[in-house]
Design a protein around this motif. Structure first.
Motif, mmCIF file in Angstrom:
data_model
loop_
_atom_site.group_PDB
_atom_site.id
_atom_site.type_symbol
_atom_site.label_atom_id
_atom_site.label_comp_id
_atom_site.label_asym_id
_atom_site.label_seq_id
_atom_site.Cartn_x
_atom_site.Cartn_y
_atom_site.Cartn_z
ATOM 1 N N VAL A 75 -2.869 36.126 81.718
ATOM 2 C CA VAL A 75 -4.319 36.307 81.747
ATOM 3 C C VAL A 75 -4.906 35.638 80.510
ATOM 4 C CG1 VAL A 75 -4.265 38.456 83.081
ATOM 5 C CG2 VAL A 75 -4.154 38.557 80.593
ATOM 6 N N GLU A 76 -6.133 35.215 80.610
ATOM 7 C CA GLU A 76 -6.793 34.594 79.472
ATOM 8 C C GLU A 76 -7.158 35.655 78.440
ATOM 9 O OE1 GLU A 76 -10.135 32.277 80.588
ATOM 10 O OE2 GLU A 76 -9.000 30.908 81.876
ATOM 11 N N GLY A 77 -6.851 35.357 77.174
ATOM 12 C CA GLY A 77 -7.252 36.288 76.135
ATOM 13 C C GLY A 77 -6.136 36.629 75.185
ATOM 14 N N ASP A 78 -6.458 37.559 74.263
ATOM 15 C CA ASP A 78 -5.562 37.897 73.172
ATOM 16 C C ASP A 78 -4.729 39.135 73.489
ATOM 17 O OD1 ASP A 78 -7.350 39.993 73.003
ATOM 18 O OD2 ASP A 78 -8.217 39.376 71.073
ATOM 19 N N HIS A 79 -4.220 39.769 72.446
ATOM 20 C CA HIS A 79 -3.333 40.918 72.606
ATOM 21 C C HIS A 79 -4.048 42.133 73.194
ATOM 22 C CE1 HIS A 79 0.195 43.339 71.843
ATOM 23 N NE2 HIS A 79 -0.476 44.166 71.052
ATOM 24 N N ASP A 82 -13.182 46.643 80.688
ATOM 25 C CA ASP A 82 -14.336 45.883 81.169
ATOM 26 C C ASP A 82 -14.025 44.398 81.338
ATOM 27 O OD1 ASP A 82 -16.141 48.091 81.179
ATOM 28 O OD2 ASP A 82 -16.302 47.928 78.998
ATOM 29 N N SER A 83 -12.759 44.040 81.231
ATOM 30 C CA SER A 83 -12.365 42.635 81.262
ATOM 31 C C SER A 83 -11.858 42.215 82.631
ATOM 32 C CB SER A 83 -11.269 42.374 80.221
ATOM 33 O OG SER A 83 -10.060 42.997 80.620
ATOM 34 N N ALA A 84 -11.791 40.899 82.832
ATOM 35 C CA ALA A 84 -11.189 40.351 84.052
ATOM 36 C C ALA A 84 -9.704 40.669 84.109
ATOM 37 C CB ALA A 84 -11.413 38.840 84.108
ATOM 38 N N SER A 85 -9.079 40.766 82.934
ATOM 39 C CA SER A 85 -7.668 41.124 82.884
ATOM 40 C C SER A 85 -7.416 42.488 83.507
ATOM 41 C CB SER A 85 -7.176 41.113 81.434
ATOM 42 O OG SER A 85 -5.880 41.652 81.332
#
Length: 243
Positions: A217-221, A228-231
């Protein structure tokens, strides 16, 4: 939310959150923080609330961490005992998803490995076992974590020393392929727990004939625990394939 105790230490408790109606299953969730004392069960409360909103019961587990009587074997005893809280609740029947973030992902993966451990292991015959595993930016390979100096020696501190025979019981990578379906969700920009931890774990599992999926998934740890994220939508979609 109901607080359940699984031992005499005030830290040995879990918070059970249930949805309206019949749960789709139960998620046993372990928070992260490199097993260190300053990180606690409050990290899992948004996860539990979000899961309840989508029909899942959640056991949000607190456990003894470093500086608070944790480490090997105490924290592992806690994980085993927390799962046993489900015995007799009716929630242990059907779907029991082990889930965790970062170091909590390690504990979730370890919990899913218990029935594969040697008979002399005190944890090889769990009262309640996981049926599925979802890890979120997890520490899954202790050997690589030690070699990489992850978390400024977090694994060695947690284990109370350098790699030795105790790591055979503590490291989920030693039990690949796990006997349950596995999804490893991991941020591609994670600079705390390398993406390679999940990538290698899944590749080794598949190579050994296991059922495992890498979910980048896009993003950090921390994106993987942002409800609230797409993850997080991705994680909910995984759960939707389970029940």
């Amino acid at each position: 939310m109901t607080t359940l105790s699984y031992g005499p230490d005030p830290i040995q408790f879990a918070e059970l959150t249930t949805p309206q109606g019949t749960p789709k299953g139960v998620v046993v969730y372990f928070h992260g923080g490199f097993w260190r004392a300053q990180y606690d069960v409050s990290l899992g409360r948004p996860i539990a609330a979000a899961l309840a909103a989508h029909g899942w019961a959640t056991l949000n587990v607190e456990y003894r961490r470093n500086e608070l009587g944790g480490g090997f074997p105490q924290t592992f005893d806690d994980v085993d005992a927390a799962f046993a809280l489900l015995a007799g609740t009716g929630l242990e029947h059907g779907v029991v998803v082990a889930m965790g973030h970062s170091a909590g992902g390690h504990l979730a993966a370890w919990a899913a490995s218990r029935r594969q451990q040697p008979s002399e292991s005190p944890w090889s015959n769990p009262a309640v076992a996981a049926t599925h595993l979802i890890t979120l930016g997890a520490v899954l390979d202790f050997a690589d974590a030690v070699a990489d100096g992850m978390g400024e020696g977090a694994v060695e501190l947690f284990m109370g020393g350098a790699v030795d025979e105790r790591y055979d019981l503590a490291d989920p990578a030693r039990y690949v392929p796990l006997a349950v379906p596995v999804w490893c969700v991991h941020g591609t920009a994670d600079d705390i727990v390398p993406f390679s931890q999940s990538e290698k774990f899944v590749a080794s599992s598949v190579s050994a004939g296991g059922v495992a999926q890498l979910v980048p998934v896009e993003g950090d740890h921390f994106v993987v625990i942002d409800v609230d994220s797409a993850s997080w939508v991705t994680t909910l979609e995984i759960l939707g394939t389970i029940a």
